[in-house]
Design a protein around this motif. Structure first.
Motif, short mmCIF file in Angstrom:
data_model
loop_
_atom_site.label_atom_id
_atom_site.label_comp_id
_atom_site.label_asym_id
_atom_site.label_seq_id
_atom_site.Cartn_x
_atom_site.Cartn_y
_atom_site.Cartn_z
N VAL A 158 1.99 1.18 4.14
CA VAL A 158 2.04 2.64 4.02
C VAL A 158 2.88 3.24 5.15
O VAL A 158 2.74 2.85 6.32
CB VAL A 158 0.62 3.24 4.08
N SER A 159 3.73 4.19 4.80
CA SER A 159 4.44 5.01 5.78
C SER A 159 3.50 6.12 6.25
O SER A 159 2.96 6.85 5.42
CB SER A 159 5.70 5.62 5.15
N VAL A 160 3.30 6.23 7.56
CA VAL A 160 2.27 7.15 8.04
C VAL A 160 2.77 8.30 8.91
O VAL A 160 2.13 9.35 8.97
CB VAL A 160 1.17 6.39 8.81
N GLU A 161 3.89 8.15 9.58
CA GLU A 161 4.33 9.22 10.49
C GLU A 161 5.77 9.65 10.28
O GLU A 161 6.09 10.82 10.48
CB GLU A 161 4.14 8.79 11.95
N GLY A 162 6.64 8.73 9.94
CA GLY A 162 8.05 9.04 9.78
C GLY A 162 8.76 7.92 9.08
O GLY A 162 8.17 6.85 8.83
N PRO A 163 10.04 8.11 8.73
CA PRO A 163 10.77 7.09 7.98
C PRO A 163 10.94 5.80 8.78
O PRO A 163 11.52 5.79 9.86
CB PRO A 163 12.12 7.76 7.70
N GLN A 164 10.40 4.72 8.24
CA GLN A 164 10.36 3.46 8.95
C GLN A 164 10.40 2.33 7.95
O GLN A 164 9.70 2.34 6.93
CB GLN A 164 9.06 3.35 9.77
N VAL A 165 11.24 1.32 8.21
CA VAL A 165 11.26 0.15 7.34
C VAL A 165 10.47 -0.97 8.00
O VAL A 165 10.27 -0.99 9.21
CB VAL A 165 12.71 -0.30 7.04
N GLY A 166 10.03 -1.92 7.17
CA GLY A 166 9.23 -3.03 7.68
C GLY A 166 9.71 -4.35 7.10
O GLY A 166 10.18 -4.41 5.96
N ASP A 167 9.58 -5.41 7.90
CA ASP A 167 9.94 -6.75 7.47
C ASP A 167 8.67 -7.55 7.26
O ASP A 167 7.89 -7.74 8.19
CB ASP A 167 10.82 -7.43 8.53
N LEU A 168 8.48 -8.04 6.03
CA LEU A 168 7.24 -8.69 5.63
C LEU A 168 7.42 -10.19 5.48
O LEU A 168 8.32 -10.65 4.78
CB LEU A 168 6.75 -8.10 4.31
N ASN A 169 6.55 -10.96 6.13
CA ASN A 169 6.40 -12.40 5.91
C ASN A 169 5.03 -12.67 5.30
O ASN A 169 4.04 -12.00 5.66
CB ASN A 169 6.51 -13.18 7.21
N LEU A 170 4.96 -13.65 4.40
CA LEU A 170 3.70 -14.07 3.81
C LEU A 170 3.60 -15.59 3.85
O LEU A 170 4.59 -16.30 3.60
CB LEU A 170 3.58 -13.62 2.35
N TRP A 171 2.39 -16.07 4.15
CA TRP A 171 2.08 -17.50 4.11
C TRP A 171 0.78 -17.69 3.33
O TRP A 171 -0.04 -16.77 3.23
CB TRP A 171 1.85 -18.07 5.51
N SER A 172 0.57 -18.89 2.82
CA SER A 172 -0.76 -19.25 2.35
C SER A 172 -1.69 -19.26 3.55
O SER A 172 -1.36 -19.86 4.59
CB SER A 172 -0.73 -20.62 1.67
N LEU A 173 -2.83 -18.65 3.41
CA LEU A 173 -3.77 -18.56 4.53
C LEU A 173 -4.17 -19.94 5.04
O LEU A 173 -4.39 -20.13 6.24
CB LEU A 173 -5.01 -17.78 4.11
#
Length: 287
Positions: free
Chosen positions: A73-88
């Motif tokens: 979720v964007s909460v304060e201002g325009p911001q991009v995010g880099d997402l990594n996912l692994w099997s837990l």
């Protein structure tokens, strides 16, 4: 034969060769599409069970059990995010951006899935809602949530600028994973991988084919929502480029936090079963 300027001369059938129709490399008609109506119905009465604030120019890890939802979720201002996912339970199984791109395209939205690497190759998460789906592709060929970029990293920064910068997304994700697993940075760095660029607006230039970025259209309150198909360990970096309207890998851009929310539904979506590992036997032609 070469022309005087060093270029190869056009063959007589050049125009015919250029107008050959393309063929989709990986047609996905044989894949069962996600039942989005069942996923959405499972949200009724859900309960938020966790949330994580990702500080600007930093990263945080989070976990999502199979059958739960999570939102970025964007909460304060325009911001991009880099997402990594692994099997837990096995970080050798990680998000495979290249195969995801081959199956779904350069930019992801509702109904697309994030696939894991070989030899696992199964859906890790399904995008169930995207509040930026209205953007589509703009006149420059740009769109949001790409799987074409890698992640800003200190090695490329050093190569191009001659300077060290320690808060690139690669470094942020490495620290977050090391802290989560209580292991040295060098031990976990190889597990950090190419990302889903959440909220980032990107494309390729028409003339030179170069990867470009432009100001993200994300607004506070926008989110990208996923359903966890398997038990997940995630890490999200709030990119030092902010909305990526000018530059990244520096402290120049205005940056804002991102929020990760995890939701537990009352019941699993009707008909849903967590996917098994890919069924290929692994023999690779050896008897």
């Amino acid at each position: 034969m070469k022309l005087e300027n060093g270029e190869t001369p056009r063959p007589l059938d050049a125009d015919a060769r250029r107008t050959v129709a393309p063929v989709i490399c990986y047609p996905v008609d044989s894949l069962a599409p996600p039942d989005l109506s069942a996923y959405r119905a499972a949200r009724d009465g859900w309960q938020k069970v966790d949330e994580v604030i990702v500080p600007p120019r930093d990263a945080r890890s989070f976990t999502v059990p199979a059958g739960h939802f999570f939102r970025i979720v964007s909460v304060e201002g325009p911001q991009v995010g880099d997402l990594n996912l692994w099997s837990l339970n096995d970080i050798n199984e990680r998000f495979f951006s290249g195969k995801t791109r081959a199956l779904h395209g350069t930019h992801l939205s509702t109904g697309d899935r994030l696939w894991s690497c070989l030899p696992y190759l199964r859906p890790m998460a399904t995008i169930t809602q995207d509040t930026l789906d209205w953007y589509g592709f703009d006149e420059y060929g740009g769109s949001v949530h790409d799987v074409i970029g890698t992640r800003c990293d200190p090695y490329t920064h050093r190569l191009l600028s001659g300077h060290d910068y320690h808060y690139c997304c690669h470094s942020n994700l490495t620290r977050a994973l090391a802290h989560r697993l209580n292991r040295p940075l060098a031990a976990v760095e190889p597990a950090v991988h190419d990302v889903l660029n959440v909220f980032m607006c990107t494309g390729f230039t028409r003339d030179t084919g170069q990867y470009f970025m432009k100001a993200s259209p994300v607004r506070p309150g926008d989110f990208l929502e996923f359903f966890a198909e398997i038990d997940l360990l995630g890490a999200l970096s709030a990119c030092p480029g902010g909305d990526c309207s000018s530059e990244h890998s520096s402290d120049a851009a205005a940056c804002y936090p991102l929020l990760v929310e995890v939701y537990k539904p009352k019941a699993a979506p009707i008909g849903w079963v967590s996917p098994a590992r890919n069924g290929y036997d692994g023999s690779h032609g050896e008897s």
